[in-house]
Design an enzyme around this catalytic site. Structure first.
Site, PDB file in Angstrom:
ATOM      1  N   TYR A 121     -12.988   2.448   1.068  1.00  0.00           N
ATOM      2  CA  TYR A 121     -13.947   3.841   0.973  1.00  0.00           C
ATOM      3  C   TYR A 121     -13.319   4.903   0.993  1.00  0.00           C
ATOM      4  O   TYR A 121     -14.050   5.919   0.491  1.00  0.00           O
ATOM      5  CB  TYR A 121     -14.826   3.370   2.238  1.00  0.00           C
ATOM      6  CG  TYR A 121     -15.654   2.301   2.312  1.00  0.00           C
ATOM      7  CD1 TYR A 121     -16.449   2.134   1.255  1.00  0.00           C
ATOM      8  CD2 TYR A 121     -15.839   1.310   3.432  1.00  0.00           C
ATOM      9  CE1 TYR A 121     -17.221   0.785   1.404  1.00  0.00           C
ATOM     10  CE2 TYR A 121     -16.213   0.537   3.581  1.00  0.00           C
ATOM     11  CZ  TYR A 121     -17.104  -0.215   2.428  1.00  0.00           C
ATOM     12  OH  TYR A 121     -17.958  -1.180   2.715  1.00  0.00           O
ATOM     13  N   THR A 122     -12.090   5.129   1.515  1.00  0.00           N
ATOM     14  CA  THR A 122     -11.396   6.437   1.579  1.00  0.00           C
ATOM     15  C   THR A 122     -10.472   6.734   0.358  1.00  0.00           C
ATOM     16  O   THR A 122     -10.072   5.719  -0.496  1.00  0.00           O
ATOM     17  CB  THR A 122     -10.589   6.643   2.974  1.00  0.00           C
ATOM     18  OG1 THR A 122      -9.527   5.621   3.111  1.00  0.00           O
ATOM     19  CG2 THR A 122     -11.485   6.269   4.248  1.00  0.00           C
TER      20      THR A 122
END
EC number: 5.6.2.2
Length: 769
Positions: free
Chosen positions: A121-122
């Site tokens: 997600y990052t």
């Protein structure tokens, strides 16, 4: 039968020992301890280099963290993906890194201890300062080594224009070894580097006029600058950091406490929980409510107080019972030439300068070769243009490029590279304007060659470049200090009188409290220096002068161990003399000493022997080594050879049966000696009563009584003494030699101090000591 010709038999204890050493060094070098040059552990270095290869520069788009982790794992770091991701996350957290090396996008955790989102997600890319660390890596500035499967090459260290180790700090635990280096302010670090580069002889004190101490990303307050100074001299210690808080008045006459900064590495949520726990268990009764009002503007924890509660008093309790005040352990352990070493702050700065000068040297050699190669080509082109018509004609008649190249080399004396450059020449370069451009380029290249030759030949020139680059870095990225450090001015000139007790306690006193005993010494200790304490078991302990401000105590190794002497290094000379109970003396250079609060052995003692006395060593003086039965040996300090901490020393006096050494004093030409016995008797004798002899003799009997000889003090005019007794009493006495009649060594001393029947003098201290 099994073929054993190729088997080597090794004792299992040797193999286990070697295997453990190999494992320990692998963890130290390959995982936990940073390199002093770039301040990075291998996993951090590999992440940054992978991102650099991926082109994740500050002005480029972000890429998924999972992609970065995969690239790092696949190419350079074949370990767990979570370990790599955690290292990446830490380099992006602005509450962990004073100057983050990675720009993160997405949830990268919080100061409340919330974990980062999963790597899928990052996203991330390099920060500008990370690019400064990688700049010039493609210019042969650092060594490369094969990766884990020998298919790629990775840097052993980064060029690191940015002094990452000091600016961002580090921590790590290896096998039997740990490191903990606090972060610092880039402006201060840069200015200190410039100062040290200009004057390598400056002291740690001078460095710390610029580099005042840690600068944590979360701010906070360090109240004791002297404490920081001593720690940075020794490389080890604990720095107390307080959160920043203030008291506000609210309606109804109440007060409340507002916390705006917390100590480094303190979990904010845990801090609030700890405050609440102390309210519940009754330790802090004055608090009515706690609110966390933290937002994007910064930390704000509001502690509401009950009516009539005093904010300052409650704040003291918060510091005492919660992590609002926390000790940050400092252990300046780094890898220097792949070996772990404990160093001081000056060494960290000096090693970084050394690294950068090496990078500048290698970069200069790289550019010098590039420029020389280009000049070689330009010279060939200029030579060819002068005969361009003949060359074109011959090239047209050549069968192939090889024949044309050989013609150019033979006819015009061109090298193969020059000949190839002529063949590659475009027709538009044959104009007179292009010829002028080549002539101009030739001139510029020659100037650059002179410049790079000067850099290669002169370290002074490289230092100038280092200073320019560092000043430019500070100008571009420097910022204001976040952590407040108090007491800087007061510490420079401050000092404190302390009493050193036998149990290792350091008690600050203006005048010695007489109920405190037994006292070993009384000293005026500058805050910026420290004390060495010597024990009867032959160990020396170090304690910072700043620690004496609130009183302190060294941790002795056993109940039988006690302190027998103390001194300030800066006022003591270069060597220490020790006397043992069995008549041995030892001279040891203070350079052998380490600043260790846990102590280090400085003499090898046989069974039943112990250190009884210490003194400063000056070769031109004499040693007075005296026994309890009143015998004295007087010999030159030169007769005692300097030795290492592991040595026993040499025999100073030959003891009679049932006798033992009482102490030693240094005679420096004083005309008289005071003979002091355990029952409070004193007499004055001439120094001539004790003839100079060689060491190792029985000595001269001087006490004139069966009473125990406690001390033998050289005196010229007047001396002030502190007397302590076995029962714990203590008193001062100022003695003028004119008030005491001259006696002989056989005379019976007169009573000066009336003692109880069961009381005897134990320690005599010259106040000047």
């Amino acid at each position: 039968m099994e073929n054993r010709e190729n088997l080597v038999e090794i004792p299992i204890e040797e193999e286990v020992k070697q295997a453990y050493i190999d494992y320990a060094m692998s963890v130290i070098v390959g995982r936990a301890i940073p390199d002093v040059r770039d301040g990075l552990k291998p996993v951090q270095r590999r992440i940054l280099y992978s991102m650099y290869e991926m082109g994740l520069l500050p002005d480029k788009p972000f890429k998924k963290s999972a992609r970065i982790v995969g690239e790092t794992l696949g190419k350079y770091h074949p370990h767990g993906d979570q370990a790599v991701y955690e290292a990446l996350v830490r380099m992006a957290q602005d509450f962990t890194m004073r100057y983050p090396l990675i720009i993160g996008q997405g949830n990268f955790g919080s100061i409340d201890g919330d974990p980062a989102a999963q790597m899928r997600y990052t996203e991330a890319k390099l920060s500008p300062l990370a690019v400064e660390m990688l700049t010039d890596i493609d210019k042969d500035t650092v060594d490369f080594q094969p990766n884990f499967d020998d298919t790629l090459m990775e840097p052993e260290v980064l060029p690191s224009k940015f002094p990452n180790l000091l600016c961002n700090g580090t921590s790590g635990i290896a096998v039997g070894l740990a490191t903990s280096i606090p972060p610092h302010n880039l402006t201060e670090v840069g200015n200190a580097l410039v100062k040290l580069a200009q004057n390598p002889q400056i002291s740690v004190d001078e460095i710390m006029e610029i580099l005042k101490g840690p600068d944590f990303p979360t701010g906070g307050v360090i109240e004791n600058f002297a404490q920081v100074k001593e720690i940075y001299k020794t490389g080890r210690g604990i720095i107390k950091v307080k959160g920043k808080a203030h008291v506000e008045k609210v309606q109804g006459g109440r007060e409340r406490i507002v916390i705006t900064e917390i100590p480094y590495q303190v979990n904010k949520a845990e801090l609030i929980k700890k405050i609440a726990d102390n309210v519940r268990n009754g330790k802090i009764k004055e608090i009515s409510d706690i609110r966390d009002e933290t937002d994007k503007e910064g930390i704000r924890i509001v502690v509401e107080l009950k009516r009539d509660a005093k904010g300052e008093e409650v704040l003291k309790k918060l510091y005492k019972y919660t992590p609002l005040e926390k000790g940050f352990p400092v252990n300046l352990v780094v890898l220097i030439d792949k070996e772990p070493k404990l160093v001081d702050i000056k060494t960290l700065l000096r090693e970084f300068i050394k690294h950068r000068l090496e990078v500048i040297l290698r970069r200069s050699k790289y550019f010098l070769k590039k420029v020389q190669d280009r000049l070689h080509i330009v010279e060939g082109l200029l030579k060819a243009i002068n005969f361009i018509d003949d060359i074109i004609e011959r090239i047209r008649r050549s069968k192939d490029a090889s024949e044309a190249r050989n013609y150019l080399m033979e006819e015009f004396g061109l090298s193969e590279k020059q000949a190839q450059a002529v063949l590659d020449l475009r027709l538009q370069r044959l104009t007179s304007l292009e010829r002028e451009k080549l002539l101009e380029e030739e001139k510029e290249l020659r100037e650059k060659i002179e410049y790079y030759k000067k850099l290669v030949a002169s370290e002074g020139e490289r230092i100038k470049v280092f200073i320019e680059e560092t000043e430019e870095l500070v100008k571009k990225y420097g910022d204001k200090r976040r952590t407040f450090i108090g007491g800087v001015k007061e510490v420079k000139e401050g000092s404190i009188t302390v009493a050193v007790l036998q149990d290792g306690s350091i008690i600050p006193v203006e005048e010695l409290p007489l109920e405190k005993a037994p006292v070993v010494n009384i000293l005026r200790v500058p805050f910026t220096e420290g004390l060495f304490l010597v024990s009867n078991r032959g160990r020396v302990y170090w304690i910072a002068g700043s620690q004496a401000l609130q009183g302190s105590k060294v941790s002795l190794k056993s109940r039988e161990e006690k302190i027998v002497g103390a001194f300030i290094r800066e006022k003591f000379g270069n060597r220490l003399l020790l006397a043992t109970k069995k008549g041995y003396v030892k001279k040891i250079p203070l350079a052998e000493f380490e600043y260790k609060a846990q102590g280090m052995p400085i003499i090898k003692l046989t069974e039943g022997d112990e250190v009884v006395s210490i003194a400063s060593s000056v070769d031109e003086t004499h040693i007075l080594l005296f026994t309890k039965k009143g015998r004295v040996a007087r010999f030159s300090v030169r007769e005692v050879p300097p030795s290492t901490p592991g040595a026993r020393g040499v025999q100073g006096i030959k003891l009679e049966k049932n006798d033992e050494t009482s102490g030693l004093r240094i005679w420096n030409g004083e005309p008289y000696l005071l003979v002091i016995t355990a029952k409070g008797r004193v007499k004055k004798i001439s120094h001539e009563e004790i003839p100079k002899t060689n060491r190792g003799v029985k000595g001269t009997e001087v006490s004139g009584t069966k009473d125990t000889l406690v001390d033998l003090i050289p005196i010229k005019e007047e001396v002030e003494l502190l007397i302590t007794t076995k029962n714990g009493k203590a008193f001062y006495d100022k003695i003028n030699q004119k008030d005491i009649p001259l006696s002989t060594k056989k005379s019976i001393p007169r009573t000066r101090w009336k003692l109880e029947d069961d009381e005897i003098i134990k320690v005599v201290i010259k106040k000047s000591e």
